[in-house]
Design an enzyme around this catalytic site. Structure first.
Site, PDB file in Angstrom:
ATOM      1  N   GLN A  67       0.945  -1.244  -0.009  1.00 53.04           N
ATOM      2  CA  GLN A  67      -0.145  -0.089  -0.244  1.00 53.04           C
ATOM      3  C   GLN A  67       0.735   1.319  -0.104  1.00 53.04           C
ATOM      4  OE1 GLN A  67      -3.366  -0.722   2.777  1.00 53.04           O
ATOM      5  NE2 GLN A  67      -1.881  -2.019   3.656  1.00 53.04           N
ATOM      6  N   ASN A  68       2.069   1.076   0.221  1.00 49.74           N
ATOM      7  CA  ASN A  68       2.918   2.185   0.240  1.00 49.74           C
ATOM      8  C   ASN A  68       3.422   2.984  -1.103  1.00 49.74           C
ATOM      9  OD1 ASN A  68       3.113   1.575   2.897  1.00 49.74           O
ATOM     10  ND2 ASN A  68       5.085   0.488   3.035  1.00 49.74           N
ATOM     11  N   VAL A  69       3.458   4.098  -1.008  1.00 49.43           N
ATOM     12  CA  VAL A  69       4.050   4.664  -2.244  1.00 49.43           C
ATOM     13  C   VAL A  69       5.534   5.377  -2.282  1.00 49.43           C
ATOM     14  CG1 VAL A  69       1.503   5.403  -2.752  1.00 49.43           C
ATOM     15  CG2 VAL A  69       3.113   6.855  -1.404  1.00 49.43           C
ATOM     16  N   HIS A  93      -1.304   1.190  -4.264  1.00 50.39           N
ATOM     17  CA  HIS A  93      -1.977   2.762  -4.236  1.00 50.39           C
ATOM     18  C   HIS A  93      -0.693   3.725  -4.884  1.00 50.39           C
ATOM     19  CE1 HIS A  93      -3.986   1.473  -0.207  1.00 50.39           C
ATOM     20  NE2 HIS A  93      -4.535   1.171  -1.368  1.00 50.39           N
ATOM     21  N   CYS A 136      -1.011  14.231 -15.141  1.00 44.43           N
ATOM     22  CA  CYS A 136      -1.454  15.166 -15.713  1.00 44.43           C
ATOM     23  C   CYS A 136      -2.974  15.240 -15.015  1.00 44.43           C
ATOM     24  CB  CYS A 136      -1.704  15.636 -17.057  1.00 44.43           C
ATOM     25  SG  CYS A 136      -2.851  16.788 -17.567  1.00 44.43           S
ATOM     26  N   CYS A 183      -2.656  13.942 -19.871  1.00 45.88           N
ATOM     27  CA  CYS A 183      -1.705  14.222 -20.746  1.00 45.88           C
ATOM     28  C   CYS A 183      -0.196  13.216 -20.713  1.00 45.88           C
ATOM     29  CB  CYS A 183      -1.208  15.593 -21.132  1.00 45.88           C
ATOM     30  SG  CYS A 183      -2.415  16.619 -21.293  1.00 45.88           S
ATOM     31  N   CYS A 196       1.808  20.803 -16.285  1.00 44.57           N
ATOM     32  CA  CYS A 196       1.858  20.023 -17.709  1.00 44.57           C
ATOM     33  C   CYS A 196       1.776  20.941 -18.935  1.00 44.57           C
ATOM     34  CB  CYS A 196       0.616  19.230 -17.742  1.00 44.57           C
ATOM     35  SG  CYS A 196       0.397  18.461 -19.442  1.00 44.57           S
ATOM     36  N   CYS A 221      -1.010  20.870 -21.557  1.00 46.61           N
ATOM     37  CA  CYS A 221      -2.689  21.660 -21.452  1.00 46.61           C
ATOM     38  C   CYS A 221      -2.362  22.723 -20.533  1.00 46.61           C
ATOM     39  CB  CYS A 221      -3.438  20.372 -20.939  1.00 46.61           C
ATOM     40  SG  CYS A 221      -3.061  19.958 -19.319  1.00 46.61           S
ATOM     41  N   THR A 246       0.400  -2.897   8.718  1.00 46.11           N
ATOM     42  CA  THR A 246      -0.739  -2.108   8.567  1.00 46.11           C
ATOM     43  C   THR A 246      -1.787  -2.220   9.346  1.00 46.11           C
ATOM     44  OG1 THR A 246      -2.472  -1.835   6.523  1.00 46.11           O
ATOM     45  CG2 THR A 246      -1.715  -4.020   6.888  1.00 46.11           C
TER      46      THR A 246
HETATM   47  C1  BV8 Z   1     -12.181   3.040  -3.259  1.00 45.59           C
HETATM   48  C2  BV8 Z   1      -2.345   6.530  -1.511  1.00 45.59           C
HETATM   49  C3  BV8 Z   1     -13.962   2.943  -4.366  1.00 45.59           C
HETATM   50  C4  BV8 Z   1      -2.117   8.133  -1.348  1.00 45.59           C
HETATM   51  C5  BV8 Z   1      -3.844   5.547  -0.111  1.00 45.59           C
HETATM   52  C6  BV8 Z   1     -15.376  -0.415   2.498  1.00 45.59           C
HETATM   53  C7  BV8 Z   1     -15.784   0.073   3.787  1.00 45.59           C
HETATM   54  C8  BV8 Z   1     -15.185   1.396   4.432  1.00 45.59           C
HETATM   55  C9  BV8 Z   1     -14.783   2.249   3.392  1.00 45.59           C
HETATM   56  C10 BV8 Z   1     -14.378   1.849   2.269  1.00 45.59           C
HETATM   57  C11 BV8 Z   1     -14.743   0.586   1.715  1.00 45.59           C
HETATM   58  N1  BV8 Z   1     -14.554   0.623   0.337  1.00 45.59           N
HETATM   59  C12 BV8 Z   1     -13.869   1.815   0.085  1.00 45.59           C
HETATM   60  C13 BV8 Z   1     -13.916   2.489   1.112  1.00 45.59           C
HETATM   61  C14 BV8 Z   1     -13.145   3.834   1.256  1.00 45.59           C
HETATM   62  C15 BV8 Z   1     -11.804   3.882   1.345  1.00 45.59           C
HETATM   63  C16 BV8 Z   1     -11.580   3.559   2.581  1.00 45.59           C
HETATM   64  O1  BV8 Z   1     -11.019   2.360   2.605  1.00 45.59           O
HETATM   65  N2  BV8 Z   1     -11.433   4.310   3.779  1.00 45.59           N
HETATM   66  C17 BV8 Z   1     -10.997   3.880   5.045  1.00 45.59           C
HETATM   67  C18 BV8 Z   1     -10.108   5.198   5.506  1.00 45.59           C
HETATM   68  C19 BV8 Z   1     -12.184   3.660   5.991  1.00 45.59           C
HETATM   69  N3  BV8 Z   1     -11.110   3.433   0.473  1.00 45.59           N
HETATM   70  C20 BV8 Z   1     -10.864   4.147  -0.865  1.00 45.59           C
HETATM   71  O2  BV8 Z   1     -11.239   5.218  -1.081  1.00 45.59           O
HETATM   72  C21 BV8 Z   1     -10.265   3.392  -1.798  1.00 45.59           C
HETATM   73  N4  BV8 Z   1     -10.808   3.515  -3.050  1.00 45.59           N
HETATM   74  O3  BV8 Z   1     -12.599   2.360  -2.517  1.00 45.59           O
HETATM   75  O4  BV8 Z   1     -12.601   3.410  -4.320  1.00 45.59           O
HETATM   76  C22 BV8 Z   1     -14.582   3.205  -5.797  1.00 45.59           C
HETATM   77  C23 BV8 Z   1     -15.607   2.346  -5.929  1.00 45.59           C
HETATM   78  C24 BV8 Z   1     -15.919   2.607  -7.459  1.00 45.59           C
HETATM   79  C25 BV8 Z   1     -15.674   3.754  -8.060  1.00 45.59           C
HETATM   80  C26 BV8 Z   1     -14.782   4.522  -7.549  1.00 45.59           C
HETATM   81  C27 BV8 Z   1     -14.084   4.331  -6.293  1.00 45.59           C
HETATM   82  C28 BV8 Z   1      -8.732   4.047  -2.095  1.00 45.59           C
HETATM   83  C29 BV8 Z   1      -7.792   3.538  -1.012  1.00 45.59           C
HETATM   84  C30 BV8 Z   1      -6.504   4.011  -1.389  1.00 45.59           C
HETATM   85  C31 BV8 Z   1      -6.047   5.584  -0.645  1.00 45.59           C
HETATM   86  N5  BV8 Z   1      -4.726   5.890  -0.799  1.00 45.59           N
HETATM   87  N6  BV8 Z   1      -2.562   5.903  -0.158  1.00 45.59           N
HETATM   88  C32 BV8 Z   1      -1.205   8.513  -0.473  1.00 45.59           C
HETATM   89  O5  BV8 Z   1      -0.274   7.771   0.182  1.00 45.59           O
HETATM   90  O6  BV8 Z   1      -1.290   9.660  -0.231  1.00 45.59           O
HETATM   91  S1  BV8 Z   1      -4.291   4.668   1.382  1.00 45.59           S
HETATM   92  C33 BV8 Z   1      -2.804   5.018   2.398  1.00 45.59           C
HETATM   93  O7  BV8 Z   1      -3.516   4.906   3.903  1.00 45.59           O
HETATM   94  C34 BV8 Z   1      -1.840   4.246   2.486  1.00 45.59           C
HETATM   95  O8  BV8 Z   1      -1.653   3.748   1.211  1.00 45.59           O
HETATM   96  C35 BV8 Z   1      -2.498   2.916   3.366  1.00 45.59           C
HETATM   97  O9  BV8 Z   1      -3.161   1.835   2.435  1.00 45.59           O
HETATM   98  C36 BV8 Z   1      -3.494   3.681   4.025  1.00 45.59           C
HETATM   99  C37 BV8 Z   1      -2.899   3.671   5.559  1.00 45.59           C
HETATM  100  O10 BV8 Z   1      -2.915   2.609   6.006  1.00 45.59           O
HETATM  101  P1  BV8 Z   1      -1.171   1.716   6.574  1.00 45.59           P
HETATM  102  O11 BV8 Z   1      -0.534   1.629   5.329  1.00 45.59           O
HETATM  103  O12 BV8 Z   1      -1.902   0.477   7.354  1.00 45.59           O
HETATM  104  O13 BV8 Z   1      -0.943   2.909   7.756  1.00 45.59           O
HETATM  105  P2  BV8 Z   1      -1.310   3.472   9.150  1.00 45.59           P
HETATM  106  O14 BV8 Z   1      -0.809   4.435   9.438  1.00 45.59           O
HETATM  107  O15 BV8 Z   1      -2.839   3.360   9.128  1.00 45.59           O
HETATM  108  O16 BV8 Z   1      -1.062   1.952  10.030  1.00 45.59           O
HETATM  109  C38 BV8 Z   1       0.333   1.717  10.012  1.00 45.59           C
HETATM  110  C39 BV8 Z   1       0.286   0.478  10.983  1.00 45.59           C
HETATM  111  O17 BV8 Z   1       1.695   0.165  11.265  1.00 45.59           O
HETATM  112  C40 BV8 Z   1      -0.107   0.860  12.234  1.00 45.59           C
HETATM  113  O18 BV8 Z   1      -1.214  -0.234  12.740  1.00 45.59           O
HETATM  114  C41 BV8 Z   1       0.838   0.680  13.536  1.00 45.59           C
HETATM  115  O19 BV8 Z   1       0.707   0.029  14.544  1.00 45.59           O
HETATM  116  C42 BV8 Z   1       1.955  -0.172  12.453  1.00 45.59           C
HETATM  117  N7  BV8 Z   1       3.386  -0.189  12.762  1.00 45.59           N
HETATM  118  C43 BV8 Z   1       4.079   1.300  13.050  1.00 45.59           C
HETATM  119  N8  BV8 Z   1       5.323   1.334  13.180  1.00 45.59           N
HETATM  120  C44 BV8 Z   1       5.568  -0.164  13.013  1.00 45.59           C
HETATM  121  C45 BV8 Z   1       4.364  -1.048  12.685  1.00 45.59           C
HETATM  122  N9  BV8 Z   1       4.102  -2.129  12.465  1.00 45.59           N
HETATM  123  C46 BV8 Z   1       5.444  -3.024  12.287  1.00 45.59           C
HETATM  124  N10 BV8 Z   1       6.843  -2.449  12.737  1.00 45.59           N
HETATM  125  C47 BV8 Z   1       6.854  -0.990  12.841  1.00 45.59           C
HETATM  126  N11 BV8 Z   1       7.924  -0.646  13.164  1.00 45.59           N
END
Ligand code: BV8
Length: 252
Positions: A101-103, A119, A127, A132, A144, A147, A185
């Site tokens: 999921q990391n970018v 992701h 763009c 584009c 861009c 455009c 995650t």
């Molecule tokens: C979509 C890119 C639909 C950008 C990202 C069903 C139910 C509820 C909600 C939804 C659903 N379906 C869709 C949704 C909506 C939404 C969603 O899930 N919302 C959530 C908040 C409830 N999903 C979407 O919008 C997705 N698109 O569904 O489109 C659609 C359908 C039809 C037509 C049109 C559209 C798109 C989701 C992707 C969004 N983009 N990233 C950017 O990075 O800027 S998501 C982004 O957040 C990350 O990529 C990652 O995926 C997410 C963060 O989560 P984690 O990576 O888990 O990070 P987090 O900080 O939360 O947790 C870190 C963990 O690590 C912690 O638990 C911590 O304890 C642990 N940790 C810390 N240190 C350590 C460690 N573990 C081990 N070792 C360590 N040292």
């Protein structure tokens, strides 16, 4: 660190392994996770608010600068032992897919090849207005030249569809794997957070490695709460040692 020998045996004998990773695996490289508080100008915003087309439409420069900061931090960071352990696991397993999921691009820099970026990737651009072609991008100014529109990072924003090929590969691999890892995650962002269930329903062993408990912790077959940069290398060692035992003492 000791691991249940049944787990080490399953890992040693696994034919198809999938590893899903999140921001937590990059935490030991100094990158803040999504749940960690935002810093600077963006501290008042939740990532879900900034990582949207609406936020970009409202104030492209503000969102571009947020990504520029994250891009800079990712470039300065180095892959850690957790990233490297997964690159090694890829070499050992007959079939392996890293679904991130990391970018931040750190997995690729650690040597992972069999990988899909669900992701997107912060080091690529698109763009925003007209999608584009990229050869006319003025990265410096976020414009861009074809455009005159704004450049956005080539990442998936909330509310946007994931790249169909990457998602398709991830779902297929999850549905066919013997072992499914969920690493660093919070398991709350969909559809990524649903992949473990697809694997579990088809008989895979689900292993969580995360610093804090998540919605998956009580549902996984094994859940190791701790740092992925410590647990993953230890797990690779355990598999390696099991092999030695196996080689020296013959079949169990
Ligand atoms: C979509 C890119 C639909 C950008 C990202 C069903 C139910 C509820 C909600 C939804 C659903 N379906 C869709 C949704 C909506 C939404 C969603 O899930 N919302 C959530 C908040 C409830 N999903 C979407 O919008 C997705 N698109 O569904 O489109 C659609 C359908 C039809 C037509 C049109 C559209 C798109 C989701 C992707 C969004 N983009 N990233 C950017 O990075 O800027 S998501 C982004 O957040 C990350 O990529 C990652 O995926 C997410 C963060 O989560 P984690 O990576 O888990 O990070 P987090 O900080 O939360 O947790 C870190 C963990 O690590 C912690 O638990 C911590 O304890 C642990 N940790 C810390 N240190 C350590 C460690 N573990 C081990 N070792 C360590 N040292």
């Amino acid at each position: 660190m000791n691991f249940p020998s049944s787990l080490v045996t399953s890992l040693r004998d696994a034919q198809r392994i999938v590893a899903l990773t999140g921001a937590g695996i990059s935490a030991e490289s100094g990158l803040s996770t999504f749940r960690d508080a935002q810093t600077g100008l963006w501290s008042k915003f939740k990532p879900e608010q900034l990582a949207t087309a609406e936020a970009f439409q409202r104030d492209p420069k503000f969102v571009q600068d947020w990504y520029a900061l994250r891009r800079e931090q990712a470039l300065k960071a180095e892959p850690n032992a957790g990233h490297l352990a997964l690159a090694e696991m890829e070499k050992r397993a007959p079939e392996f897919l890293l679904v991130t999921q990391n970018v931040d691009g750190l997995h690729a820099r650690a040597g992972s090849n069999r990988m899909v970026e669900l992701h997107g990737n912060i080091h690529r651009f698109r763009c925003f207005e007209n999608d584009c072609a990229s050869e006319n991008f003025d990265i410096e100014n976020g414009r861009c030249r074809s455009c005159g529109g704004n450049l956005r990072p080539d990442v998936v924003w909330f509310g946007e569809m994931l790249p169909t090929d990457a998602l398709g590969k991830a779902i297929d691999a999850a549905e066919e794997c013997d072992v499914f890892f969920s690493i660093g995650t919070s398991s709350v962002v969909y559809p990524a957070a649903d992949l473990w269930r697809r694997a579990k329903e088809r008989g895979a062993i689900v292993i969580e490695i995360n610093k804090d408990p998540t919605p998956l912790t009580s549902l996984a077959d094994y859940s190791f709460l701790g740092k992925s940069g410590e647990i993953l290398p230890a797990l690779i060692d355990a598999i390696r040692n099991k092999n030695k035992v196996h080689e020296t003492s013959g079949p169990e």
